[in-house]
Write a protein that holds these residues in place. Sequence first.
Motif, PDB file in Angstrom:
ATOM      1  N   VAL A   6       5.997  11.852  59.909  1.00 36.02           N
ATOM      2  CA  VAL A   6       6.130  12.543  61.188  1.00 36.02           C
ATOM      3  C   VAL A   6       5.758  11.549  62.280  1.00 36.02           C
ATOM      4  O   VAL A   6       5.094  10.546  62.016  1.00 36.02           O
ATOM      5  N   THR A   7       6.177  11.814  63.499  1.00 32.83           N
ATOM      6  CA  THR A   7       5.967  10.837  64.567  1.00 32.83           C
ATOM      7  C   THR A   7       4.768  11.137  65.453  1.00 32.83           C
ATOM      8  O   THR A   7       4.186  10.230  66.020  1.00 32.83           O
ATOM      9  N   GLU A   8       4.388  12.383  65.583  1.00 39.06           N
ATOM     10  CA  GLU A   8       3.299  12.744  66.489  1.00 39.06           C
ATOM     11  C   GLU A   8       1.952  12.652  65.790  1.00 39.06           C
ATOM     12  O   GLU A   8       1.789  13.122  64.670  1.00 39.06           O
ATOM     13  N   ARG A   9       0.974  12.043  66.480  1.00 42.85           N
ATOM     14  CA  ARG A   9      -0.362  11.878  65.908  1.00 42.85           C
ATOM     15  C   ARG A   9      -1.001  13.199  65.509  1.00 42.85           C
ATOM     16  O   ARG A   9      -1.583  13.319  64.439  1.00 42.85           O
ATOM     17  N   GLU A  10      -0.912  14.179  66.391  1.00 41.91           N
ATOM     18  CA  GLU A  10      -1.550  15.463  66.088  1.00 41.91           C
ATOM     19  C   GLU A  10      -0.884  16.153  64.905  1.00 41.91           C
ATOM     20  O   GLU A  10      -1.542  16.856  64.150  1.00 41.91           O
ATOM     21  N   GLU A  11       0.398  15.956  64.739  1.00 42.50           N
ATOM     22  CA  GLU A  11       1.096  16.521  63.576  1.00 42.50           C
ATOM     23  C   GLU A  11       0.626  15.814  62.303  1.00 42.50           C
ATOM     24  O   GLU A  11       0.394  16.450  61.275  1.00 42.50           O
ATOM     25  N   THR A  12       0.463  14.501  62.381  1.00 38.78           N
ATOM     26  CA  THR A  12      -0.078  13.760  61.237  1.00 38.78           C
ATOM     27  C   THR A  12      -1.462  14.284  60.886  1.00 38.78           C
ATOM     28  O   THR A  12      -1.763  14.560  59.724  1.00 38.78           O
ATOM     29  N   ARG A  13      -2.308  14.435  61.899  1.00 36.74           N
ATOM     30  CA  ARG A  13      -3.679  14.915  61.665  1.00 36.74           C
ATOM     31  C   ARG A  13      -3.674  16.308  61.044  1.00 36.74           C
ATOM     32  O   ARG A  13      -4.428  16.598  60.114  1.00 36.74           O
ATOM     33  N   ARG A  14      -2.810  17.197  61.549  1.00 33.69           N
ATOM     34  CA  ARG A  14      -2.755  18.562  61.022  1.00 33.69           C
ATOM     35  C   ARG A  14      -2.383  18.564  59.545  1.00 33.69           C
ATOM     36  O   ARG A  14      -3.009  19.254  58.730  1.00 33.69           O
TER      37      ARG A  14
ATOM     38  N   LEU B  20      -7.599  14.256  38.847  1.00 27.96           N
ATOM     39  CA  LEU B  20      -7.341  13.454  40.044  1.00 27.96           C
ATOM     40  C   LEU B  20      -5.851  13.177  40.224  1.00 27.96           C
ATOM     41  O   LEU B  20      -5.334  13.232  41.346  1.00 27.96           O
ATOM     42  N   LEU B  21      -5.151  12.910  39.137  1.00 30.15           N
ATOM     43  CA  LEU B  21      -3.713  12.675  39.237  1.00 30.15           C
ATOM     44  C   LEU B  21      -2.981  13.943  39.674  1.00 30.15           C
ATOM     45  O   LEU B  21      -1.990  13.875  40.414  1.00 30.15           O
ATOM     46  N   GLU B  22      -3.471  15.080  39.265  1.00 34.80           N
ATOM     47  CA  GLU B  22      -2.895  16.345  39.718  1.00 34.80           C
ATOM     48  C   GLU B  22      -3.105  16.506  41.234  1.00 34.80           C
ATOM     49  O   GLU B  22      -2.212  16.983  41.941  1.00 34.80           O
ATOM     50  N   ILE B  23      -4.265  16.097  41.730  1.00 34.21           N
ATOM     51  CA  ILE B  23      -4.535  16.154  43.173  1.00 34.21           C
ATOM     52  C   ILE B  23      -3.565  15.239  43.922  1.00 34.21           C
ATOM     53  O   ILE B  23      -3.025  15.616  44.968  1.00 34.21           O
ATOM     54  N   VAL B  24      -3.319  14.057  43.386  1.00 35.65           N
ATOM     55  CA  VAL B  24      -2.366  13.137  44.020  1.00 35.65           C
ATOM     56  C   VAL B  24      -0.990  13.792  44.088  1.00 35.65           C
ATOM     57  O   VAL B  24      -0.332  13.798  45.135  1.00 35.65           O
ATOM     58  N   LYS B  25      -0.558  14.373  42.993  1.00 34.18           N
ATOM     59  CA  LYS B  25       0.763  15.004  42.939  1.00 34.18           C
ATOM     60  C   LYS B  25       0.855  16.172  43.930  1.00 34.18           C
ATOM     61  O   LYS B  25       1.803  16.262  44.720  1.00 34.18           O
ATOM     62  N   GLU B  26      -0.131  17.040  43.914  1.00 33.21           N
ATOM     63  CA  GLU B  26      -0.092  18.215  44.788  1.00 33.21           C
ATOM     64  C   GLU B  26      -0.206  17.828  46.260  1.00 33.21           C
ATOM     65  O   GLU B  26       0.386  18.475  47.124  1.00 33.21           O
ATOM     66  N   SER B  27      -0.905  16.750  46.556  1.00 34.73           N
ATOM     67  CA  SER B  27      -1.044  16.286  47.941  1.00 34.73           C
ATOM     68  C   SER B  27       0.317  15.934  48.537  1.00 34.73           C
ATOM     69  O   SER B  27       0.565  16.179  49.726  1.00 34.73           O
ATOM     70  N   GLN B  28       1.202  15.396  47.720  1.00 33.30           N
ATOM     71  CA  GLN B  28       2.546  15.076  48.198  1.00 33.30           C
ATOM     72  C   GLN B  28       3.279  16.356  48.594  1.00 33.30           C
ATOM     73  O   GLN B  28       3.908  16.442  49.659  1.00 33.30           O
ATOM     74  N   LYS B  29       3.170  17.348  47.747  1.00 28.12           N
ATOM     75  CA  LYS B  29       3.853  18.620  47.979  1.00 28.12           C
ATOM     76  C   LYS B  29       3.283  19.351  49.182  1.00 28.12           C
ATOM     77  O   LYS B  29       4.025  19.991  49.933  1.00 28.12           O
ATOM     78  N   ILE B  30       1.973  19.254  49.375  1.00 25.50           N
ATOM     79  CA  ILE B  30       1.337  19.885  50.528  1.00 25.50           C
ATOM     80  C   ILE B  30       1.914  19.319  51.818  1.00 25.50           C
ATOM     81  O   ILE B  30       2.215  20.063  52.760  1.00 25.50           O
ATOM     82  N   CYS B  31       2.073  18.014  51.878  1.00 29.75           N
ATOM     83  CA  CYS B  31       2.622  17.381  53.087  1.00 29.75           C
ATOM     84  C   CYS B  31       4.011  17.910  53.406  1.00 29.75           C
ATOM     85  O   CYS B  31       4.319  18.222  54.564  1.00 29.75           O
TER      86      CYS B  31
ATOM     87  N   PRO C 278       9.107  15.751  56.442  1.00 32.34           N
ATOM     88  CA  PRO C 278      10.310  15.607  55.621  1.00 32.34           C
ATOM     89  C   PRO C 278      10.061  14.745  54.382  1.00 32.34           C
ATOM     90  O   PRO C 278      10.803  14.808  53.412  1.00 32.34           O
ATOM     91  N   GLY C 279       9.024  13.952  54.410  1.00 30.67           N
ATOM     92  CA  GLY C 279       8.649  13.100  53.280  1.00 30.67           C
ATOM     93  C   GLY C 279       7.245  12.574  53.508  1.00 30.67           C
ATOM     94  O   GLY C 279       6.628  12.821  54.547  1.00 30.67           O
ATOM     95  N   VAL C 280       6.749  11.846  52.538  1.00 37.12           N
ATOM     96  CA  VAL C 280       5.391  11.306  52.638  1.00 37.12           C
ATOM     97  C   VAL C 280       5.321  10.003  51.854  1.00 37.12           C
ATOM     98  O   VAL C 280       5.940   9.863  50.804  1.00 37.12           O
ATOM     99  N   MET C 281       4.596   9.051  52.398  1.00 35.93           N
ATOM    100  CA  MET C 281       4.266   7.818  51.675  1.00 35.93           C
ATOM    101  C   MET C 281       2.782   7.914  51.332  1.00 35.93           C
ATOM    102  O   MET C 281       1.987   8.333  52.180  1.00 35.93           O
TER     103      MET C 281
END
Length: 107
Positions: A13-21, A53-64, A70-73
């Motif tokens: 995302v491009t907006e800082r506040e959106e990233t923070r949210r 921990l690997l499950e947390i990594v996976k779910e964190s992607q989906k949360i974003c 639209p995507g996450v790195m």
Amino acid sequence: MNASIALQVLPNVTEREETRRIVDEVIAYIEKSGLHYVVGAFETTIEGDLDELLEIVKESQKICVRAGAPGVMSYVKISYEPAGVWTIDDKTGKYDRKRREREAQNE
């Protein structure tokens, strides 16, 4: 505890506040896990069992994505030793104690 990870999520995302949210939603999820974690300026460090921990990594992607990105790195560092890894306090505790001492002296 046989692992610790450092996880940095960067929602596309491009907006800082959106990233923070969106990042705040990921951190809230991590907090609900009940695992010990520390939020840093660039990443969050979490201690626990490797599979959890690997499950947390996976779910964190989906949360974003569910939160509107639209995507996450993500950047992940993993420390794994079946017999046990150094804790966050083992690695950084002396620095936190020094900081608290300096703050107490300045009060």
